[in-house]
Design a protein around this motif. Structure first.
Motif, PDB file in Angstrom:
ATOM      1  N   SER A   1     -13.924 -15.098 -34.816  1.00  0.00           N
ATOM      2  CA  SER A   1     -14.425 -15.052 -33.480  1.00  0.00           C
ATOM      3  C   SER A   1     -14.925 -16.222 -32.723  1.00  0.00           C
ATOM      4  O   SER A   1     -15.129 -16.204 -31.707  1.00  0.00           O
ATOM      5  CB  SER A   1     -15.666 -13.828 -33.748  1.00  0.00           C
ATOM      6  N   ILE A   2     -14.926 -17.195 -33.549  1.00  0.00           N
ATOM      7  CA  ILE A   2     -15.319 -18.692 -33.062  1.00  0.00           C
ATOM      8  C   ILE A   2     -14.347 -19.736 -33.054  1.00  0.00           C
ATOM      9  O   ILE A   2     -13.462 -19.698 -33.580  1.00  0.00           O
ATOM     10  CB  ILE A   2     -16.737 -19.006 -33.871  1.00  0.00           C
ATOM     11  N   LYS A   3     -14.737 -20.552 -32.139  1.00  0.00           N
ATOM     12  CA  LYS A   3     -13.943 -21.581 -31.904  1.00  0.00           C
ATOM     13  C   LYS A   3     -14.677 -22.960 -32.256  1.00  0.00           C
ATOM     14  O   LYS A   3     -16.051 -23.020 -32.257  1.00  0.00           O
ATOM     15  CB  LYS A   3     -13.532 -22.085 -30.414  1.00  0.00           C
TER      16      LYS A   3
ATOM     17  N   GLN B   1     -17.467 -24.598 -30.395  1.00  0.00           N
ATOM     18  CA  GLN B   1     -18.584 -24.097 -30.156  1.00  0.00           C
ATOM     19  C   GLN B   1     -19.676 -24.147 -31.202  1.00  0.00           C
ATOM     20  O   GLN B   1     -20.894 -23.339 -30.847  1.00  0.00           O
ATOM     21  CB  GLN B   1     -18.293 -22.487 -29.888  1.00  0.00           C
TER      22      GLN B   1
ATOM     23  N   LEU C   1     -21.465  -8.444 -30.048  1.00  0.00           N
ATOM     24  CA  LEU C   1     -19.891  -8.686 -29.887  1.00  0.00           C
ATOM     25  C   LEU C   1     -19.620  -7.175 -29.593  1.00  0.00           C
ATOM     26  O   LEU C   1     -19.837  -6.310 -30.144  1.00  0.00           O
ATOM     27  CB  LEU C   1     -19.295  -9.092 -31.215  1.00  0.00           C
TER      28      LEU C   1
ATOM     29  N   GLN D   1     -18.145  -6.127 -21.675  1.00  0.00           N
ATOM     30  CA  GLN D   1     -17.221  -7.273 -21.194  1.00  0.00           C
ATOM     31  C   GLN D   1     -17.796  -8.400 -20.764  1.00  0.00           C
ATOM     32  O   GLN D   1     -17.691  -9.474 -21.335  1.00  0.00           O
ATOM     33  CB  GLN D   1     -16.243  -6.869 -20.213  1.00  0.00           C
TER      34      GLN D   1
ATOM     35  N   SER E   1     -19.278 -10.048 -23.998  1.00  0.00           N
ATOM     36  CA  SER E   1     -18.314 -10.907 -24.528  1.00  0.00           C
ATOM     37  C   SER E   1     -17.866 -11.938 -24.177  1.00  0.00           C
ATOM     38  O   SER E   1     -17.546 -13.102 -24.898  1.00  0.00           O
ATOM     39  CB  SER E   1     -17.074  -9.716 -24.824  1.00  0.00           C
ATOM     40  N   GLN E   2     -17.886 -11.978 -22.889  1.00  0.00           N
ATOM     41  CA  GLN E   2     -17.489 -13.545 -22.186  1.00  0.00           C
ATOM     42  C   GLN E   2     -18.428 -14.514 -22.290  1.00  0.00           C
ATOM     43  O   GLN E   2     -18.274 -15.777 -22.373  1.00  0.00           O
ATOM     44  CB  GLN E   2     -17.267 -12.989 -20.691  1.00  0.00           C
TER      45      GLN E   2
ATOM     46  N   TYR F   1     -18.000 -15.701 -25.616  1.00  0.00           N
ATOM     47  CA  TYR F   1     -16.863 -16.653 -25.961  1.00  0.00           C
ATOM     48  C   TYR F   1     -17.173 -18.316 -25.259  1.00  0.00           C
ATOM     49  O   TYR F   1     -16.305 -18.959 -25.648  1.00  0.00           O
ATOM     50  CB  TYR F   1     -15.775 -15.989 -24.867  1.00  0.00           C
ATOM     51  N   ASN F   2     -18.068 -18.247 -24.264  1.00  0.00           N
ATOM     52  CA  ASN F   2     -18.367 -19.403 -23.620  1.00  0.00           C
ATOM     53  C   ASN F   2     -19.683 -20.306 -24.459  1.00  0.00           C
ATOM     54  O   ASN F   2     -19.741 -21.277 -23.880  1.00  0.00           O
ATOM     55  CB  ASN F   2     -18.483 -19.096 -22.101  1.00  0.00           C
TER      56      ASN F   2
END
Length: 338
Positions: A65-67, A70, A31, A35, A38-39, A42-43
């Protein structure tokens, strides 16, 4: 954020690396590195969350930090060192948001969190679940889609764990683990889970009649079971082991149903504990100088394979100075020959 060599790796390679780490390890390591990384984080939709004995700092980091979409694997625990963890986690997310969740493990879940799992049937990707034997979370609505079910025994629990498995067709079930199950209930489950490949079970109540019923109905219900790990406690039927005939006990396990070219389900009778267990899975791991060798008439395992009992020994106890000295001298002698 500056660039680094990791930026030159394709996303697929990074995903392969992430598969070897828990979510908190990924975030700590990657993390805010660059950039690009980090992307990728995120995906990424394959996070494995294990909140058993996790630090509060790591727990908060993940929740920030998480959805939920995911998360692929989730372990929640309300044990002594993670009290009310499930309530806190579910205050951030609702169960129906875990649309990619494939594996769910629930440990000592607090009663106040039970209602949050009422939408568990909406987890269409879920194929594996692990629960406690006293769990009040029903798996009836999702059982038909599960490939793996594990029921762990709780302390002071003597219930029939097989009753937690619903009486419906279980066409996708491949792995089942029940620490306590009656033979009659197990037989019913096997008929419902005709594609079951691996079974880990401890039989708490059985009879030769039930055993014969299972064997004689093999043609009617063609089992695909390959891996069988089983223990049976016989103390209910034999209060004393003085007159127990091992040959009679083992007779039902010497048929082609248990031993043939495809099935190698060998069983051993332990007279001291009045129990049966399959080998090598439940072979003893501790041996002392007082341990008695496995006698050929107490197991269906061929004599030339009795070495299996010693292959699994991880602890050797010698309470005899003379024998210890002899073993050391023999070991030294062997080393001089090599």
């Amino acid at each position: 954020m500056s660039s680094c060599l990791l930026d030159h790796l394709p996303v697929e390679c990074l995903y392969m690396i992430f598969e070897y780490f828990w979510a908190q390890e990924i975030f700590h390591s990657f993390l805010n590195v660059t950039q690009y990384i980090s992307q990728v984080l995120y995906n990424y939709n394959g996070y494995l969350l294990n909140f058993k004995s996790i630090r509060k700092k790591d727990f908060d980091l993940i929740c920030r930090s998480i959805k939920p979409c995911q998360i692929q694997s989730l372990t929640l625990s309300d044990s002594e060192d993670t009290v009310e963890q499930s309530q806190l986690f579910l205050s951030f997310f609702s169960v129906n948001q875990f649309i990619h969740l494939r594996a769910l493990t629930l440990i000592n879940i607090d009663r106040n969190s039970i209602s949050a799992f009422s939408d568990i049937n909406k987890l269409s990707c879920l194929v594996s679940i692990e629960i406690d034997s006293n769990s009040q979370i029903s798996i009836n609505s999702i059982a038909s889609q599960l490939k793996r079910i594990i029921v762990n025994s709780c302390s002071d629990d003597y219930s029939n764990h097989g009753m937690l498995i619903p009486s419906i067709q279980l066409p996708r079930l491949r792995y089942l683990s029940l620490e306590r199950c009656s033979f009659s209930r197990l037989y019913s489950i096997l008929r419902l889970a005709s594609n079951l490949i691996s079974l880990h079970v401890s039989i708490i109540c059985w009879s030769s009649k039930e055993m014969n019923n299972l064997i004689n109905n093999d043609q009617e219900s063609p089992f695909k079971l390959v891996y069988l790990y089983m223990t049976m406690n016989l103390q209910t039927y034999y209060q004393t082991y003085d007159w127990v005939n091992a040959g009679i006990i083992l007779a039902p396990f010497q048929t082609s149903f248990w031993i043939d070219q495809e099935r190698q389900w060998f069983v051993t009778f332990d007279r001291q504990s009045l129990s049966l267990f399959t080998v090598p899975r439940f072979a003893p791991t501790i041996c002392s100088h007082l341990s008695k060798p496995i006698l050929h008439h107490t197991t269906t395992l061929p004599r030339d394979q009795h070495g299996i009992f010693y292959d699994h020994i991880t602890e050797l106890i010698i309470d005899n100075t003379r024998e210890l000295k002899a073993i050391c001298e023999y070991a030294c002698f062997e080393s001089t020959l090599t």
